[in-house]
Design an enzyme around this catalytic site. Structure first.
Site, PDB file in Angstrom:
ATOM      1  N   LYS A  40       0.844  -1.216   0.000  1.00 27.72           N
ATOM      2  CA  LYS A  40       0.000   0.000   0.000  1.00 27.72           C
ATOM      3  C   LYS A  40       0.863   1.244   0.000  1.00 27.72           C
ATOM      4  CE  LYS A  40       1.063   1.047   4.451  1.00 27.72           C
ATOM      5  NZ  LYS A  40       1.794   2.254   4.859  1.00 27.72           N
ATOM      6  N   PRO A 136       8.998  -3.701  -0.600  1.00 28.17           N
ATOM      7  CA  PRO A 136      10.199  -3.367   0.165  1.00 28.17           C
ATOM      8  C   PRO A 136      10.036  -3.652   1.665  1.00 28.17           C
ATOM      9  CG  PRO A 136       9.695  -1.609  -1.379  1.00 28.17           C
ATOM     10  CD  PRO A 136       8.555  -2.580  -1.466  1.00 28.17           C
ATOM     11  N   ALA A 138      10.486  -3.143   5.578  1.00 26.66           N
ATOM     12  CA  ALA A 138      10.559  -1.929   6.412  1.00 26.66           C
ATOM     13  C   ALA A 138      10.571  -0.698   5.507  1.00 26.66           C
ATOM     14  CB  ALA A 138      11.770  -1.952   7.339  1.00 26.66           C
ATOM     15  N   GLY A 139       9.716  -0.728   4.482  1.00 26.20           N
ATOM     16  CA  GLY A 139       9.710   0.320   3.459  1.00 26.20           C
ATOM     17  C   GLY A 139       8.531   1.260   3.540  1.00 26.20           C
ATOM     18  N   GLY A 143       4.502  -4.406   3.744  1.00 26.11           N
ATOM     19  CA  GLY A 143       4.804  -5.734   3.175  1.00 26.11           C
ATOM     20  C   GLY A 143       4.531  -6.861   4.151  1.00 26.11           C
ATOM     21  N   GLY A 144       4.963  -6.686   5.391  1.00 36.07           N
ATOM     22  CA  GLY A 144       4.715  -7.725   6.394  1.00 36.07           C
ATOM     23  C   GLY A 144       3.224  -7.890   6.646  1.00 36.07           C
ATOM     24  N   SER A 145       2.505  -6.779   6.613  1.00 33.52           N
ATOM     25  CA  SER A 145       1.045  -6.837   6.794  1.00 33.52           C
ATOM     26  C   SER A 145       0.387  -7.582   5.631  1.00 33.52           C
ATOM     27  CB  SER A 145       0.465  -5.425   6.878  1.00 33.52           C
ATOM     28  OG  SER A 145       1.038  -4.740   7.959  1.00 33.52           O
ATOM     29  N   ASP A 178      -2.191  -2.257   9.709  1.00 36.85           N
ATOM     30  CA  ASP A 178      -2.313  -2.257   8.240  1.00 36.85           C
ATOM     31  C   ASP A 178      -2.864  -3.572   7.678  1.00 36.85           C
ATOM     32  OD1 ASP A 178      -1.260   0.286   8.193  1.00 36.85           O
ATOM     33  OD2 ASP A 178       0.777  -0.360   7.680  1.00 36.85           O
TER      34      ASP A 178
END
Ligand code: ATP
Length: 340
Positions: A40, A136, A138-139, A143-145, A178
């Site tokens: 997002k 990315p 920790a971008g 992404g982890g979400s 998120d």
């Protein structure tokens, strides 16, 4: 959970036909589901003062963009649901050093998501989770979400849990603010800590260029830096209230020119103070003709708004010629959905 939902559900929360209807969750041969979930950007992000519970209230406009995580989950028949393993696929497109920073233990967000679904499933078994990372790390793009959202949808399908979108979203909010949006996708307003979602109309995808960094920024550190910057300026910080109506009107109209002046991120100054090189990236994109630019979420990924697809390609080429990695994407796109 309603016990009538436990088996034989034909439609998943993502609206896809469950490929394993009639196939018991404890089937003796391994079964595999692959789910795609989008990263997002926050086209508008206002952050309130630090609350006593350690969180900040936000008023956010989320847009899901066409940069996807892929999460393939395979059952390990005959093993207990505590046997959840995770690996990162060699097909991942990100830098190997950053990929190596992803935890492969029970703190991985996809593993935590699987455990939450296992807890309320009737016949869960062990699974292996393979994550192909494209968003990315920790971008500031969640992404982890996205991995967590994908794992919720995949496990619900594999174990025939039959959870509704609301139930998946409730589980997701236990993992991070998120995650509900990665399930929902599209465009949405996020209030509270970002997890109180209302879908926003955005029928025409807009075109963006993303410039990732070769380092990450920690979300808590970025918020902490914002608090310090605000304290030292002495400025009164209001509760974030609502997203500006102009943002939502521009999204409804699918009008990039109308949206450009509304792009805003309260976290941007904090991200730039931690990573001063971002100021130069923002300026280069605007110099190359972007309608507007902003740091996405807590950064350090930078998003540039383009007029249309061709303009986004030109902009990406100009940024690439300046030595940056640059990806043309569109958004909004769908939330987490089964692809296999
Ligand atoms: P946010 O959603 O807070 O904006 P982000 O997009 O900036 O986060 P993520 O890539 O989601 O950052 O990861 C933040 C941290 O979460 C990582 O540094 C990593 O240690 C941890 N993490 C746990 N599970 C995962 C996962 N599946 N993928 C990436 N990071 C993960």
């Amino acid at each position: 959970m309603d016990s009538s939902k436990k088996a034989g559900t034909r439609h998943t929360a993502s609206g896809t036909v469950d490929p394993f209807v009639g196939d018991p969750a404890w089937a003796p041969t391994p079964r595999r589901v692959k789910v795609r979930a989008p990263g997002k950007i926050n086209a508008f992000f206002r952050v309130g003062p630090l609350r006593e519970d350690g969180y900040h209230g936000v008023a956010s406009t989320y847009l899901a963009v066409s940069l996807y995580e892929e999460v393939a989950i395979t059952t390990k028949p005959g093993t207990p649901a505590t046997d959840i393993t995770v690996s990162i696929s060699p097909e991942s497109s990100l830098d190997a050093e950053l990929l190596a920073s992803i935890p492969l233990d029970a703190s991985n967000l996809a593993v935590r998501a699987a455990l939450l679904v296992a807890d309320i499933s009737e016949n869960p078994c062990g699974v292996h989770i393979e994550i192909t990372k494209h968003v990315p790390i920790a971008g500031g793009m969640g992404g982890g979400s996205a991995d967590a959202a994908a794992a919720l949808v995949a496990c619900d399908s594999l174990w025939h849990t039959g959870l509704s979108w609301e139930e998946l979203s409730q589980l997701g909010s236990e993992l991070g603010a998120d995650v509900p949006f990665a399930l929902l996708g599209g465009a949405a307003v996020g209030l509270g800590i970002g997890d109180q979602l209302t879908a926003a109309l955005a029928p025409t995808p807009l075109h963006w260029v993303l410039v990732p960094a070769d380092y990450g920024l920690s979300t808590p550190v970025v918020y902490g830096t914002l608090d310090k910057l605000r304290a030292s300026s002495g400025a009164e910080v209001a509760e974030p209230g609502e997203v500006e109506a102009g943002v939502l009107a521009a999204l409804r109209a699918g009008d990039a020119h109308a949206l450009a002046p509304w792009l805003h991120n309260d976290l941007q100054a904090a991200a730039v103070s931690l990573a001063p090189g971002l100021a130069d990236v923002l300026a280069q994109g605007e110099g190359a003709g972007a309608l507007a630019s902003l740091v996405s979420g807590s950064g350090p990924t930078v998003a540039f708004l383009a007029v249309d697809a061709a303009h986004a390609e030109d902009l990406a080429a100009a940024l690439t010629a300046n030595g940056h990695e640059a990806w043309a994407v569109e958004g909004p796109v769908h939330g987490a959905h089964i692809v296999l």
